[in-house]
Design an enzyme around this catalytic site. Structure first.
Site, PDB file in Angstrom:
ATOM      1  N   THR A 168      -8.448   9.211   8.147  1.00  0.00           N
ATOM      2  CA  THR A 168      -7.996   7.993   7.451  1.00  0.00           C
ATOM      3  C   THR A 168      -7.843   6.820   8.428  1.00  0.00           C
ATOM      4  OG1 THR A 168      -5.712   8.708   7.700  1.00  0.00           O
ATOM      5  CG2 THR A 168      -6.781   9.217   5.581  1.00  0.00           C
ATOM      6  N   GLY A 211      -8.291   3.468   9.849  1.00  0.00           N
ATOM      7  CA  GLY A 211      -8.813   2.179   9.374  1.00  0.00           C
ATOM      8  C   GLY A 211      -8.689   1.956   7.875  1.00  0.00           C
ATOM      9  N   THR A 212      -7.917   2.787   7.186  1.00  0.00           N
ATOM     10  CA  THR A 212      -7.798   2.615   5.722  1.00  0.00           C
ATOM     11  C   THR A 212      -7.188   1.252   5.358  1.00  0.00           C
ATOM     12  OG1 THR A 212      -5.755   3.889   5.864  1.00  0.00           O
ATOM     13  CG2 THR A 212      -7.667   5.038   4.988  1.00  0.00           C
ATOM     14  N   GLY A 213      -6.151   0.874   6.090  1.00  0.00           N
ATOM     15  CA  GLY A 213      -5.463  -0.388   5.771  1.00  0.00           C
ATOM     16  C   GLY A 213      -6.365  -1.587   5.970  1.00  0.00           C
ATOM     17  N   CYS A 214      -7.097  -1.599   7.091  1.00  0.00           N
ATOM     18  CA  CYS A 214      -8.000  -2.726   7.378  1.00  0.00           C
ATOM     19  C   CYS A 214      -9.081  -2.806   6.310  1.00  0.00           C
ATOM     20  CB  CYS A 214      -8.679  -2.533   8.739  1.00  0.00           C
ATOM     21  SG  CYS A 214      -7.557  -2.423  10.127  1.00  0.00           S
ATOM     22  N   LYS A 253       0.846  -1.200   0.000  1.00  0.00           N
ATOM     23  CA  LYS A 253       0.000   0.000   0.000  1.00  0.00           C
ATOM     24  C   LYS A 253       0.882   1.252   0.000  1.00  0.00           C
ATOM     25  CE  LYS A 253      -1.584  -1.714   3.773  1.00  0.00           C
ATOM     26  NZ  LYS A 253      -2.291  -2.052   5.037  1.00  0.00           N
TER      27      LYS A 253
HETATM   28  N1  LIG Z   1      -5.011  10.231   1.946  1.00  0.00           N
HETATM   29  C1  LIG Z   1      -5.323   9.209   1.139  1.00  0.00           C
HETATM   30  N2  LIG Z   1      -5.981   9.419  -0.015  1.00  0.00           N
HETATM   31  C2  LIG Z   1      -6.310   8.388  -0.837  1.00  0.00           C
HETATM   32  N3  LIG Z   1      -5.992   7.124  -0.584  1.00  0.00           N
HETATM   33  C3  LIG Z   1      -5.332   6.834   0.551  1.00  0.00           C
HETATM   34  C4  LIG Z   1      -4.952   7.857   1.478  1.00  0.00           C
HETATM   35  N4  LIG Z   1      -4.305   7.267   2.523  1.00  0.00           N
HETATM   36  C5  LIG Z   1      -4.273   5.957   2.261  1.00  0.00           C
HETATM   37  N5  LIG Z   1      -4.876   5.683   1.073  1.00  0.00           N
HETATM   38  C6  LIG Z   1      -5.085   4.355   0.482  1.00  0.00           C
HETATM   39  O1  LIG Z   1      -5.621   3.542   1.514  1.00  0.00           O
HETATM   40  C7  LIG Z   1      -5.046   2.239   1.477  1.00  0.00           C
HETATM   41  C8  LIG Z   1      -4.309   1.982   2.798  1.00  0.00           C
HETATM   42  O2  LIG Z   1      -3.078   2.637   2.727  1.00  0.00           O
HETATM   43  P1  LIG Z   1      -1.990   2.908   3.837  1.00  0.00           P
HETATM   44  O3  LIG Z   1      -2.292   4.205   4.480  1.00  0.00           O
HETATM   45  O4  LIG Z   1      -0.686   2.795   3.152  1.00  0.00           O
HETATM   46  O5  LIG Z   1      -2.194   1.707   4.846  1.00  0.00           O
HETATM   47  P2  LIG Z   1      -2.352   1.664   6.444  1.00  0.00           P
HETATM   48  O6  LIG Z   1      -3.682   2.255   6.775  1.00  0.00           O
HETATM   49  O7  LIG Z   1      -2.259   0.200   6.739  1.00  0.00           O
HETATM   50  O8  LIG Z   1      -1.216   2.459   7.008  1.00  0.00           O
HETATM   51  C9  LIG Z   1      -4.170   2.213   0.235  1.00  0.00           C
HETATM   52  O9  LIG Z   1      -4.909   1.735  -0.871  1.00  0.00           O
HETATM   53  C10 LIG Z   1      -3.781   3.669   0.053  1.00  0.00           C
HETATM   54  O10 LIG Z   1      -3.425   3.968  -1.269  1.00  0.00           O
HETATM   55  C1  LIG Z   2      -7.947  -3.303  16.378  1.00  0.00           C
HETATM   56  C2  LIG Z   2      -7.168  -2.586  15.355  1.00  0.00           C
HETATM   57  N1  LIG Z   2      -6.660  -3.263  14.313  1.00  0.00           N
HETATM   58  C3  LIG Z   2      -5.932  -2.629  13.364  1.00  0.00           C
HETATM   59  C4  LIG Z   2      -5.700  -1.271  13.462  1.00  0.00           C
HETATM   60  C5  LIG Z   2      -4.865  -0.571  12.440  1.00  0.00           C
HETATM   61  O1  LIG Z   2      -5.682  -0.251  11.415  1.00  0.00           O
HETATM   62  P1  LIG Z   2      -5.275   0.540  10.103  1.00  0.00           P
HETATM   63  O2  LIG Z   2      -6.253   0.179   9.071  1.00  0.00           O
HETATM   64  O3  LIG Z   2      -3.839   0.329   9.803  1.00  0.00           O
HETATM   65  O4  LIG Z   2      -5.603   2.004  10.543  1.00  0.00           O
HETATM   66  P2  LIG Z   2      -4.867   3.010  11.476  1.00  0.00           P
HETATM   67  O5  LIG Z   2      -4.724   2.529  12.865  1.00  0.00           O
HETATM   68  O6  LIG Z   2      -3.551   3.150  10.781  1.00  0.00           O
HETATM   69  O7  LIG Z   2      -5.733   4.191  11.402  1.00  0.00           O
HETATM   70  C6  LIG Z   2      -6.252  -0.585  14.546  1.00  0.00           C
HETATM   71  N2  LIG Z   2      -6.072   0.743  14.688  1.00  0.00           N
HETATM   72  N3  LIG Z   2      -6.971  -1.264  15.481  1.00  0.00           N
END
Ligand SMILES: Nc1ncnc2c1ncn2[C@@H]1O[C@H](COP(=O)(O)OP(=O)(O)O)[C@@H](O)[C@H]1O
Ligand SMILES: Cc1ncc(COP(=O)(O)OP(=O)(O)O)c(N)n1
Length: 282
Positions: A226, A228-231, A194
């Site tokens: 943002t 929870g985007t990764g989940c 990602k």
């Molecule tokens: N500000 C943003 N605008 C558009 N897409 C985003 C943004 N932040 C994250 N994404 C997308 O959300 C997904 C999760 O990305 P990322 O932030 O790298 O993961 P995580 O939440 O696990 O840290 C990816 O598809 C990424 O391209």
């Molecule tokens: C219970 C729990 N699991 C996973 C996460 C991390 O989620 P993620 O989608 O990477 O979002 P952020 O924490 O980066 O906002 C979490 N926070 N809690």
């Protein structure tokens, strides 16, 4: 067969003989009391993509848009029992793992995956919440590498997670590709890296299938909401795999799902708000 089916207004899919085709996905992850990440984000995403969502909870977090206030891992036996309850009655079409927290939980989950012969497994190697709270013990990284990577049909690291798993610094797109190759060599079938933590106004998510790289580029949404985007992104991939889609089709839908979920923000809570799981429609 897929063309012969049509979707019912109410959600699930029925075939030409009127039989319901209910696809099921299981998430093995932590609970986020605030509802934006973890189990809650996964099940909401499965539901929005017309897949029946099930869960095995590994840890309970006290969490909201302001951060993580507490982490309470469940006993390994509780994790094991939840997985067995699902396996014996509601076999999932795809499985996602998220926050696994400890070495003991990782070992239990890996054992159960093998025992139940689950292969459509999406491993989201959750390590740290955006606010900085650890969701995986540092000493459990090696267990994740050893036990989970070889079982991963898909691995969805963000850039910092890929750095930890490969023990390399990632600054450029070339570095990301090098890291993806390393992860593939560690036993992962498909690596989806990602790009949210990259620089600039354009985000690049990368898929490596062992031979070629595929890129999904999108516009960065300038928002602090943002959480929870990764989940959510990994759960959307899992839902599509549960329906029998290819990895390329699955990432394509997941990318559009997360873009809509970030763009159509809900603006709730006083901190980093959740994404909007209602925004995307197939
Ligand atoms: N500000 C943003 N605008 C558009 N897409 C985003 C943004 N932040 C994250 N994404 C997308 O959300 C997904 C999760 O990305 P990322 O932030 O790298 O993961 P995580 O939440 O696990 O840290 C990816 O598809 C990424 O391209
Ligand atoms: C219970 C729990 N699991 C996973 C996460 C991390 O989620 P993620 O989608 O990477 O979002 P952020 O924490 O980066 O906002 C979490 N926070 N809690």
């Amino acid at each position: 067969m897929a063309q012969m089916m049509f979707k019912k207004q109410s959600g699930y899919i029925i075939n030409i003989w009127g039989e319901s085709m209910v696809y099921k996905a299981l998430t093995i992850a932590g609970s986020d009391s605030g509802g934006g990440a973890g189990i809650q984000a996964d099940v909401k995403t499965f539901h929005q993509l017309h897949v029946f969502g099930m869960s095995a909870i590994t840890a309970v977090t006290a969490q909201n848009t302001l951060g993580v206030q507490g982490v309470y891992p469940l006993p390994v036996e509780a994790v094991e029992k939840q997985i067995d309850s699902i396996a014996t009655d509601l076999p999932p079409d795809a499985i996602k793992t998220g926050m696994l927290f400890s070495e003991e939980i990782i070992e239990c989950v890996a054992y159960k995956m093998k025992q139940h012969r689950w292969t459509r497994v999406v491993v989201d190697p959750v390590m740290i919440a955006k606010g900085g709270s650890p969701l995986l013990k540092q000493e459990a990284v090696e267990a994740l590498q050893r036990h989970m990577l070889p079982l991963a049909y898909v691995l969805t690291p963000n850039i910092p997670e890929a750095e930890v798993l490969t023990n390399m610094q990632i600054d450029t797109l070339e570095h990301r590709k090098e890291a993806a190759k390393k992860l593939h060599d560690m036993g992962v079938r498909y690596v989806v890296m990602k790009g949210g933590h990259g620089e600039g106004n354009e985000l690049v998510d990368l898929l490596y299938d062992g031979e070629q790289f595929y890129e999904w580029k999108s516009k960065r949404v300038h928002t602090k909401h943002t959480h929870g985007t990764g989940c959510t992104f990994a759960a959307a991939i899992t839902a599509q795999l549960a329906k029998g889609k290819t990895i390329y089709e699955a990432v394509d839908v997941a990318k559009r799902f997360i873009q809509a979920a970030i763009e159509q923000t809900l603006q709730i809570g006083g901190g980093h708000g959740p994404t909007n799981h209602w925004a995307f429609h197939e």
